[in-house]
Design an enzyme around this catalytic site. Structure first.
Site, mmCIF file in Angstrom:
data_model
loop_
_atom_site.group_PDB
_atom_site.id
_atom_site.type_symbol
_atom_site.label_atom_id
_atom_site.label_comp_id
_atom_site.label_asym_id
_atom_site.label_seq_id
_atom_site.Cartn_x
_atom_site.Cartn_y
_atom_site.Cartn_z
ATOM 1 C CG ASP A 1 -1.893 -1.153 1.218
ATOM 2 O OD1 ASP A 1 -2.308 -1.577 0.128
ATOM 3 O OD2 ASP A 1 -2.232 -1.651 2.317
ATOM 4 C CE LYS A 2 -0.060 8.611 -0.773
ATOM 5 N NZ LYS A 2 -1.123 9.637 -0.852
#
Length: 304
Positions: free
Chosen positions: A138-139
């Site tokens: 994820d970011k």
């Protein structure tokens, strides 16, 4: 703009129009069709409708198909933290806050943009938006990713993921004090029917998901843990830890609002191991915690 006209027959009577169109034309996804309906590009008997409209016999459906968006991913020179690279694979340490690959509306500043500037030879199996990308994080998760530089390497690495032979260990800070030292969460994960932006533990349209964890250190109201993935579902650690009552600190999607001073979930992909596609040699890499993660741990230690 191409226009298609469809007359509803007995097969699709009382079928939702978004489902009917995505069934009628297999190349159209239901999400794509729903977007066209919202944009007024789908008319039933010359009237705009909603996605839940139930088709009636002999309805005339006119679909105005928009021109496809031309997606052109541009290389961007970045100071990438590359741990290993040869003709087949590359291992990179992604910083917190960086998106892995471009998507419509978010075409710049991603890891893929940086990889394209770094090297020209990336596998094409995942298309123009995700060249070389075998798996994602994820970011706001930092840590190690393996990247394929040709299609043969890509296929080998994906098969290793399928066979559950890739080593993936994460470090995380969770809310609450976990009383037991080790544990395994074996609970299937699928889309949350109440919020399509979230995943959840569910038996409906779900996939097997297994996370092993062990406690590294306990604090007054938090626990520092290591998680080892057996499967790799979207948001797996975040969903599983919330499921057993210990959500990740800082997690804007699955955790409490008031938490530690960190942007995004306290999660770091620290260890990555796999068999090299060409040599057959097992390789393992370890990336230390980023400074902001270390600062949070020090803060918790000082509060004891």
């Amino acid at each position: 703009m191409e226009t298609l006209t469809i007359i509803v027959n007995e097969q699709f009577v009382n079928e939702r129009i978004d489902k009917m169109l995505s069934t009628y034309y297999e190349d159209w996804s239901r999400t794509q069709v729903q977007g066209w309906i919202k944009d007024g590009l789908v008319l039933v008997n010359n009237q705009k409708v909603k996605g839940n409209y139930k088709c009636q016999l002999h309805d005339e459906i006119i679909v105005s198909i928009p021109e496809p968006e031309i997606l052109d991913v541009k290389p961007e020179k970045m100071d990438l933290d590359i741990y290993y690279e040869d003709q087949d694979v590359l291992v990179v340490n992604k910083p917190r806050g960086m998106v892995v690959h471009p998507a419509p509306g978010h075409m710049y500043g991603t890891l893929v943009n940086g990889l394209m500037a770094h090297c020209q030879d990336l596998s094409g199996i995942n298309g123009v938006l995700r060249p070389g990308i075998v798996h994602r994080i994820d970011k706001d998760t930092s840590g190690l990713l393996m990247v394929a530089k040709n299609d043969k390497a890509h296929e080998s690495l994906v098969q290793q993921l399928v066979n559950k032979t890739v080593t993936r260990k994460y470090l995380a800070i969770v809310h609450g004090v976990i009383p037991h030292d080790v544990g395994t969460i074996d609970a299937p994960i699928g889309r949350d029917p109440k919020d399509r932006q979230k995943m959840t533990v569910t038996d409906v349209n779900s996939k097997e998901a297994i996370t092993h964890f062990r406690v590294l250190e306990r604090f007054d109201h938090y626990t520092f843990i290591e998680c080892k993935l057996e499967t790799g579902r979207t948001h797996q650690i975040r969903v599983h830890m919330k499921y057993i009552g210990y959500p990740l600190a800082g997690d804007p999607k699955y955790g409490p609002k008031k938490t530690l001073p960190i942007e995004g979930q306290a999660l770091h992909a620290g260890v990555l191991g796999f068999i090299h596609p060409r040599t057959g040699e097992y390789m393992e890499f370890e990336a230390p915690l980023p400074p902001e993660f270390e600062n949070i741990l020090n803060l918790l230690k000082n509060k004891r």
